[in-house]
Each structure stands twice: as C-alpha cells, then as structure tokens.
Design an enzyme around this catalytic site. Structure first.
Site, PDB file in Angstrom:
ATOM      1  N   ASN A   1      74.835  38.147  35.693  1.00 19.18           N
ATOM      2  CA  ASN A   1      73.453  37.680  35.848  1.00 19.18           C
ATOM      3  C   ASN A   1      72.746  38.400  36.981  1.00 19.18           C
ATOM      4  O   ASN A   1      71.608  38.848  36.844  1.00 19.18           O
ATOM      5  CB  ASN A   1      73.437  36.176  36.108  1.00 19.18           C
ATOM      6  CG  ASN A   1      73.428  35.392  34.810  1.00 19.18           C
ATOM      7  OD1 ASN A   1      72.394  35.282  34.166  1.00 19.18           O
ATOM      8  ND2 ASN A   1      74.572  34.881  34.431  1.00 19.18           N
TER       9      ASN A   1
ATOM     10  N   SER B   1      85.849  34.668  33.791  1.00 14.52           N
ATOM     11  CA  SER B   1      84.508  34.300  33.312  1.00 14.52           C
ATOM     12  C   SER B   1      83.698  33.700  34.454  1.00 14.52           C
ATOM     13  O   SER B   1      82.482  33.906  34.542  1.00 14.52           O
ATOM     14  CB  SER B   1      84.614  33.312  32.149  1.00 14.52           C
ATOM     15  OG  SER B   1      85.097  32.075  32.606  1.00 14.52           O
TER      16      SER B   1
ATOM     17  N   ARG C   1      80.379  35.814  35.181  1.00 12.45           N
ATOM     18  CA  ARG C   1      79.099  35.195  34.805  1.00 12.45           C
ATOM     19  C   ARG C   1      78.066  35.427  35.894  1.00 12.45           C
ATOM     20  O   ARG C   1      76.955  35.876  35.656  1.00 12.45           O
ATOM     21  CB  ARG C   1      79.296  33.702  34.571  1.00 12.45           C
ATOM     22  CG  ARG C   1      78.013  32.981  34.213  1.00 12.45           C
ATOM     23  CD  ARG C   1      78.247  31.511  33.971  1.00 12.45           C
ATOM     24  NE  ARG C   1      79.177  31.313  32.860  1.00 12.45           N
ATOM     25  CZ  ARG C   1      80.422  30.913  32.974  1.00 12.45           C
ATOM     26  NH1 ARG C   1      80.904  30.645  34.178  1.00 12.45           N
ATOM     27  NH2 ARG C   1      81.189  30.763  31.928  1.00 12.45           N
TER      28      ARG C   1
END
Lengths: 298, 157
Positions: A229, A221, A225
C-alpha cells in the site's frame, strides 16, 4: 545509462523514479543482491526511529501529566486513542495479563505505523533534495544522494515488524499452552489426529505443514500488505510529481500538466489520508488478531 | 524490495518502542482513565444516596410537623378547658361573696330597724307620759307610774 549528457539535461522520468526508489544504504547505489544482510538502509532506519521517537514522545507528554480529574484537550485526545486501542485489545485478547503487554504493543504499532505512513504527505522531492545538498556539501556526488522517507514503503521495515509480531505469537503460544501443548497442537490441528499410528504420523506431518504455512502466510501477508500500500502510494506521488517536472516554459502542454499535477496531487493526497490511517489500523488489528489466535487452542 | 539487515534493526527498534510504551505511556493513562471512571461511579452513587436521604428527611419532617400540630391542638384544648374552669370558679366565688354580703346587710338592716322601733317606742312612751301629764295637769311621778309606763311600752310592742 548514467552519462554526462543526461546529468546536464536532468534525469529522464525512468531515472527520476529509479533514483527516488533507491535506498541510502552506504553503497552509493542500488542493492545488487536480493538478500544481503551486510547492508542497512540508513534512511529507513533513521525515519523509522525518528517517527517512533516522535510518537513515543507525544504519548509520553500526555502520560506524564495524565490526571484522573478533568482532562485537557490533548490528554483527552490521547485518552481517546488509548481507549480505542484498549477496547480492541479487550475484544480480541481475553487474558488481562497478556493485555498488559499486547495493548501497549498495539498502541505503539498504530501510532508508529501511522506516523511512518504520514511521511508520504511531505512533498516527494523536498527531503531528497535537501539531502542532496547535505550529501553534496559533505563532499560526495549529489547524484548518488539517495533518500526515501517513507519507512513503511521499505519491505525490510514492514517485514521486520510482522516478524516481531510472529515472534510474540510464538512466545504466547508457548506461554499459554506450554511447550508440550503447543507441540501437540502443531501436529494435531487443523485436521486432528488418528488412533491408527501410521495415519497419525501422516496426519501429523500434514498438520505440521499446514501450521508452518499458516504462520508464514500470516507473517508475510501482514508485512506485505502495508508495504504494498505504502509503496504504491509513494510511487503514485512520484508519477504525479513527474507531471510538474515536465515544465518547459509557458506553453499549453506545460500549463495543463501543471494543473494536472495540482489536481491529481491534491486528490491523491486526500485519498491517501484514508489509506495512511486505514493501513495503520489494519496493521494494529491484525497484530491483535494474530496474538489473540496464539491464545486460543484449536 | 531487497532484504537486508534493516529488517533485524527494525525488530530491535520495534521492541524498544513497545517496551517504552508499556512502561511509561500505557500505565499512567490507563490508571487515570480507571480512576476517573471510579470517581464518576462514586459521584453517581453519592447522588443517588443523597436523593434517598432527602426523601427520608422530608418524610421525617412531615411526621414531626404532624406531631407538633397534634400536640399544639391538645395544648389549646387543655388551656381552654382550664380557662372555662377558672371563669366558672370565679363566678361561683363571686356569687357566694354577694350572697354573704346581702345576708350581712339584711341582718344589719333588721337590727337597725329593731333599734329604731325600740327608740321610737321609748319616745312615744315619753310623749304619751308628757301628753298625759299635760292633760292631767299634774305631775306624774315617773317613779310611781313606771309600771304603768312599762305596761304601756309592752302594749305598744
């Protein structure tokens, strides 16, 4: 799909996006296999190193002339950054010995990720087009000149960093708790253990599985992440660029699309400033949190 | 999102940058920050100390001033007393000298008066003899009548 007629008329939107999302990995095309450790994305590596060198150089410039007297504006700005990172590190990692390594780690992460993210602000076609010229000039087919400049929009870069953080966490787990202490924690947390030997084995297995899942989830994660993005941000810049690319002459749809390109591009860039800084900050904070967790016993 | 060896390269690059930052960036900046913090703390402490020192010095100055004023008024009192003493002594001395002078003058005046009286008596005796001579138309033997004259002189006293 790649035929002579398409090359003559310019790429379709699909081809344009696909071209911009292909890494320069030396094969002249997209990586075929999902995982192939014989390939390297040279563009990602180049821009990552370039941004890292730039960031380290700027920080070093400030550090070289750092004085305890009245600081100049540049020194004050860098001090502000160092102070911010130092405060966060102090709040999350209570061992001063570990902070000697982890605080610079956090500073590096923040500056480096910020700079890699900030490559998104360079017009999405500028560097790929220059690279096309250079690549063509070197006697290669310019249609296969791939160049992606946002290193953090490559899962390899972000996962590489999050795996590094994982390795540092494992190192501190062993260093702080000792190999035996950590091994005990692996089988006794989070559900505890039992006096009953059979139950203890069962609980140990469950605990161990939970620990492995926890480490994997944190690391994946953490990397995903940032990648998600930045990848999404880059993709939207490409889609916005398609509006202007649809120019066919001085007619109403073209002019409207041109205006749309301008307005949407500006809006997204402004919003992206927030995303770039925020993601860099989040990546740094999570690094500190994970390393801090490695210091704590469950 | 294909995985390849970039991931491994990124790990190496990452660690290299972290080591660089740890060795060459973080320590000098943090050192400068800590030193500045210490300087500021020292400066504040020095300012506090100076303030208390100043208060102490002011107190001492007040004390000294008060002492000086007291000793000055003591001195003035002593001087005044001494001056009065001097004036009194001088006055007594003057009175004594005047009295002495007056006494001497009186004594001298008395002596002079006595002498004048004696002279006068002598001359009166002579005059009386001369007068008597003339009256008697004869010569009075001064030698023969010396006793008479002496008696007369005695009577005139």
């Amino acid at each position: 799909m790649a035929t002579g007629t398409e090359a003559a008329h310019g790429p379709t939107p699909g081809e344009y996006i696909a071209h911009h999302l292909t890494h320069f990995n030396g094969t002249g095309g997209k990586q075929a296999a999902l995982v192939d450790f014989s390939l390297v994305n040279y563009d990602t590596l180049f821009w990552a190193v370039a941004m890292g060198v730039l960031g380290c150089f700027v920080l070093w410039l400030a550090a070289r002339k750092a004085t305890s007297g009245v600081p100049g504006r540049f020194q004050a700005a860098v001090e502000l950054l160092v102070e911010m990172v130092g405060d966060q590190a102090k709040g999350l990692i209570h061992s001063p010995e570990s902070r000697k390594f982890v605080a610079p780690l956090a500073l590096t992460v923040f500056v480096w990720v910020f700079l890699m993210n900030a490559m998104d602000f360079i017009p999405v076609d500028l560097i790929p087009r220059l690279w096309e010229m250079i690549y063509g000039g070197m006697g290669h087919d310019p249609h296969h000149a791939y160049q992606r400049v946002v290193a953090t929009a490559d899962i390899n870069a972000t996962l590489g960093m999050s795996i590094t953080v994982l390795l540092i966490c494992l190192f501190y787990n062993v260093k702080i708790k000792g190999a035996g202490g950590w091994a005990h924690e692996l089988v006794s947390a989070p559900f505890g253990t039992s006096k009953n030997p059979i139950l203890a084995v069962v609980l140990g297995l469950v605990n161990f599985a939970m620990q492995i899942i926890e480490f994997a989830a944190k690391t994946i994660s953490h990397g995903m992440r940032l990648f998600g993005n930045m990848f999404a941000g880059e993709l939207i810049f490409m889609l916005i660029a398609l509006m202007g690319a649809a120019w066919t002459g001085y007619n109403a749809p073209s002019i409207l699309l041109f205006l749309g390109h301008f307005v949407a591009g500006m809006a997204w860039t402004l919003f992206h400033i927030l995303v770039v800084v925020l993601q860099a900050f989040i990546f740094m904070m999570l690094t500190l949190v994970y390393v801090g967790q490695a210091h704590e016993s469950h | 999102m294909n995985l390849n060896a970039t991931l491994l390269a990124q790990i190496v690059v990452f660690l290299a940058f972290v080591v660089f930052t740890m060795k060459f960036v973080w320590p000098p900046i943090v050192k400068a920050l800590d030193e500045r913090a210490k300087k500021i703390a020292d400066g504040l402490a020095a300012a506090d100390k100076a303030k208390t020192d100043l208060a102490l010095a002011e107190k001492r100055v007040g004390e000294e001033l008060r002492k000086a004023r007291e000793s000055a008024s003591d001195l003035r009192g002593g001087a005044e007393k001494q001056a009065t003493q001097l004036v009194d002594d001088a006055r007594a001395e003057a009175a004594r000298i005047i009295a002495q002078a007056r006494e001497a003058a009186e004594k001298e005046a008395d002596a002079a008066a006595q002498r004048a009286k004696d002279d006068l008596r002598e001359q009166i005796a002579l005059l009386a003899v001369a007068g008597a001579e003339r009256i008697l138309r004869r010569e009075v033997n001064a030698q023969a009548h010396a006793d008479l004259l002496a008696n007369l002189k005695q009577e005139l006293r």
